[in-house]
Enzyme design. Structure first.
Site, PDB file in Angstrom:
ATOM      1  N   SER A   1       0.823  -1.217   0.000  1.00 23.86           N
ATOM      2  CA  SER A   1       0.000   0.000   0.000  1.00 23.86           C
ATOM      3  C   SER A   1       0.850   1.258   0.000  1.00 23.86           C
ATOM      4  CB  SER A   1      -0.878   0.061   1.259  1.00 23.86           C
ATOM      5  OG  SER A   1      -1.795  -0.981   1.249  1.00 23.86           O
TER       6      SER A   1
ATOM      7  N   HIS B   1      -3.853   0.140  -4.659  1.00 22.16           N
ATOM      8  CA  HIS B   1      -3.258  -1.049  -5.280  1.00 22.16           C
ATOM      9  C   HIS B   1      -3.698  -1.052  -6.735  1.00 22.16           C
ATOM     10  CE1 HIS B   1      -1.709  -3.440  -1.836  1.00 22.16           C
ATOM     11  NE2 HIS B   1      -2.507  -2.633  -1.169  1.00 22.16           N
TER      12      HIS B   1
ATOM     13  N   HIS C   1      -5.665  -9.410  -1.307  1.00 25.13           N
ATOM     14  CA  HIS C   1      -5.581  -9.854   0.083  1.00 25.13           C
ATOM     15  C   HIS C   1      -6.711 -10.832   0.380  1.00 25.13           C
ATOM     16  CE1 HIS C   1      -3.925  -5.795  -0.258  1.00 25.13           C
ATOM     17  NE2 HIS C   1      -3.107  -6.093   0.735  1.00 25.13           N
TER      18      HIS C   1
ATOM     19  N   TYR D   1      -8.634 -10.641   2.870  1.00 32.16           N
ATOM     20  CA  TYR D   1      -9.821  -9.926   3.376  1.00 32.16           C
ATOM     21  C   TYR D   1     -10.735  -9.434   2.264  1.00 32.16           C
ATOM     22  CZ  TYR D   1      -7.111  -5.621   2.517  1.00 32.16           C
ATOM     23  OH  TYR D   1      -6.367  -4.633   1.937  1.00 32.16           O
ATOM     24  N   GLU D   2     -10.239  -9.432   1.029  1.00 32.38           N
ATOM     25  CA  GLU D   2     -11.097  -9.055  -0.099  1.00 32.38           C
ATOM     26  C   GLU D   2     -12.036 -10.212  -0.473  1.00 32.38           C
ATOM     27  OE1 GLU D   2      -8.903  -6.683  -3.292  1.00 32.38           O
ATOM     28  OE2 GLU D   2      -7.241  -7.331  -2.029  1.00 32.38           O
TER      29      GLU D   2
ATOM     30  N   ALA E   1       2.751  -2.237   3.956  1.00 31.63           N
ATOM     31  CA  ALA E   1       2.511  -1.215   4.970  1.00 31.63           C
ATOM     32  C   ALA E   1       2.145  -1.961   6.244  1.00 31.63           C
ATOM     33  CB  ALA E   1       1.361  -0.317   4.532  1.00 31.63           C
TER      34      ALA E   1
ATOM     35  N   MET F   1      -1.660  -7.107   7.127  1.00 27.37           N
ATOM     36  CA  MET F   1      -2.689  -8.009   6.583  1.00 27.37           C
ATOM     37  C   MET F   1      -2.239  -8.694   5.297  1.00 27.37           C
ATOM     38  SD  MET F   1      -5.881  -5.411   7.050  1.00 27.37           S
ATOM     39  CE  MET F   1      -6.067  -4.433   8.530  1.00 27.37           C
ATOM     40  N   SER F   2      -0.938  -8.805   5.110  1.00 28.21           N
ATOM     41  CA  SER F   2      -0.483  -9.409   3.841  1.00 28.21           C
ATOM     42  C   SER F   2       0.790 -10.201   4.064  1.00 28.21           C
ATOM     43  CB  SER F   2      -0.236  -8.300   2.806  1.00 28.21           C
ATOM     44  OG  SER F   2       0.837  -7.481   3.220  1.00 28.21           O
TER      45      SER F   2
ATOM     46  N   ASN G   1       1.870   3.614  10.619  1.00 29.65           N
ATOM     47  CA  ASN G   1       1.147   4.106  11.805  1.00 29.65           C
ATOM     48  C   ASN G   1       1.563   3.295  13.024  1.00 29.65           C
ATOM     49  OD1 ASN G   1      -0.630   2.067  10.150  1.00 29.65           O
ATOM     50  ND2 ASN G   1      -1.193   1.794  12.299  1.00 29.65           N
TER      51      ASN G   1
ATOM     52  N   HIS H   1      -7.012   4.520   6.679  1.00 27.99           N
ATOM     53  CA  HIS H   1      -6.326   4.030   5.475  1.00 27.99           C
ATOM     54  C   HIS H   1      -5.658   5.172   4.710  1.00 27.99           C
ATOM     55  CE1 HIS H   1      -5.290   1.445   2.152  1.00 27.99           C
ATOM     56  NE2 HIS H   1      -6.016   2.136   1.301  1.00 27.99           N
TER      57      HIS H   1
HETATM   58  N1  HPA Z   1      -2.757  -2.982  11.246  1.00 29.62           N
HETATM   59  C1  HPA Z   1      -2.878  -3.862  10.247  1.00 29.62           C
HETATM   60  N2  HPA Z   1      -2.477  -3.617   9.002  1.00 29.62           N
HETATM   61  C2  HPA Z   1      -1.910  -2.421   8.767  1.00 29.62           C
HETATM   62  C3  HPA Z   1      -1.752  -1.455   9.762  1.00 29.62           C
HETATM   63  C4  HPA Z   1      -2.191  -1.755  11.081  1.00 29.62           C
HETATM   64  O1  HPA Z   1      -2.080  -0.956  12.027  1.00 29.62           O
HETATM   65  N3  HPA Z   1      -1.156  -0.376   9.184  1.00 29.62           N
HETATM   66  C5  HPA Z   1      -0.962  -0.684   7.886  1.00 29.62           C
HETATM   67  N4  HPA Z   1      -1.415  -1.919   7.627  1.00 29.62           N
END
Ligand code: HPA
Length: 282
Positions: free
Chosen positions: A30, A61, A83, A85-86, A113, A217-218, A241, A253
């Site tokens: 990302s 993406h 991903h 989650y999609e 990310a 998440m990847s 973050n 996001h």
């Molecule tokens: N959690 C999960 N996935 C992420 C995060 C997070 O804080 N930041 C970027 N991708």
């Protein structure tokens, strides 16, 4: 058609468009898609033009495979990934990785990310992934074993080792290059969740206890499949973050994307320098 047949069909369609046999594969996370502009002699193929390729549904993406060279090394860059989650099944999430392997990729640079769990991992910093914890509740190598995906002798087994999933050799190259460029590069353990919700503060506290430094998440599924094929892996996270509850702030996001854009120059410089070193060494 079985998974191997589908991957072969995708490889056939790509080879009709471009002669290049990539040695290094790069998956961009990302906000990091801009790196693809570093590719020289680039041929860009939309995922929608490749048979059986999954389509990314997430903002940030873009969904293109870019083939060309970086510092003279033939590369395949995935600008965007899908991903779990999609709603994609494991064999769809990792389908592009299978295709990269069949195209000739022997080294993978996987990027993402991530949220920073460890206090000394600052927003906007880069982390070399040392190891991972897969808490997504599933495994990318699920289903019948397919030994024909082996890229090197000894790979493609039903049960395969994950001790050095993130190559210590490649990590050392990354750290040495980061030092040369005066870029701070931490080492950390990446914990993967399914998403798409960000974590709760209680989950992050639990993950810290488990030994995680980053959360995302990847990545873990692609790495598992890469290791099944015998491909060497370097993982780089961009900390977009602080993970939930680390600071008293909510996670958006858009913020994840913005930090990606801001760090892009550093990230691009590091990766561009690393590609030729990695290719020479392998
Ligand atoms: N959690 C999960 N996935 C992420 C995060 C997070 O804080 N930041 C970027 N991708």
């Amino acid at each position: 058609m079985d998974l191997f047949g589908k991957a072969q069909a995708a490889v056939g369609a790509i080879r009709e468009r471009v002669q290049i046999a990539p040695r290094v594969g790069i998956i961009l996370g990302s906000g990091l898609g801009g790196f693809a502009s570093q590719v020289e002699n680039a041929v860009s193929i939309a995922y929608t033009e490749i048979p059986h390729f999954p389509r990314s549904t997430v903002v940030g993406h873009s969904g293109k495979l870019v083939l060309g060279t970086i510092g003279g090394v033939p590369v395949a860059v995935m600008q965007g990934r899908v991903h779990a989650y999609e709603g994609y099944a494991m064999d769809q999430v990792t389908f592009p990785m299978r295709v990269l392997g069949l195209l000739g990729v022997r080294t993978l640079i996987v990027t993402n990310a991530a949220g920073g769990i460890r206090a000394d991992i600052a927003q906007g910093s880069l982390v070399a992934i040392r190891d991972h914890i897969n808490l997504t509740g599933t495994n990318a190598a699920l289903g019948p074993n397919e030994p024909r995906f082996a890229c090197v002798a000894g790979a493609g087994e039903r049960f395969f080792d994950m001790t050095n999933a993130y190559s210590p050799r490649l990590r050392k190259l990354a750290h040495d290059e980061a030092t040369r460029q005066k870029i701070g590069l931490n080492d950390g353990v990446y914990l993967a969740v399914l998403g798409p919700s960000y974590e709760t503060p209680a989950e992050i506290r639990a993950f810290r206890t488990l030994g995680a430094d980053l959360v995302g998440m990847s990545t873990v599924h692609e790495v598992i499949v890469a290791r099944h094929m015998g491909i060497e892996v370097l993982g780089i996270s961009l900390v977009t973050n602080a993970a939930a509850g680390v600071l008293n702030e909510t996670i958006h996001h858009e913020e994840v994307m913005e930090i990606g854009r801001r760090t892009e120059r550093q990230f691009t410089k590091l990766l561009t320098a690393l590609v030729p070193q990695i290719a020479v060494a392998s």
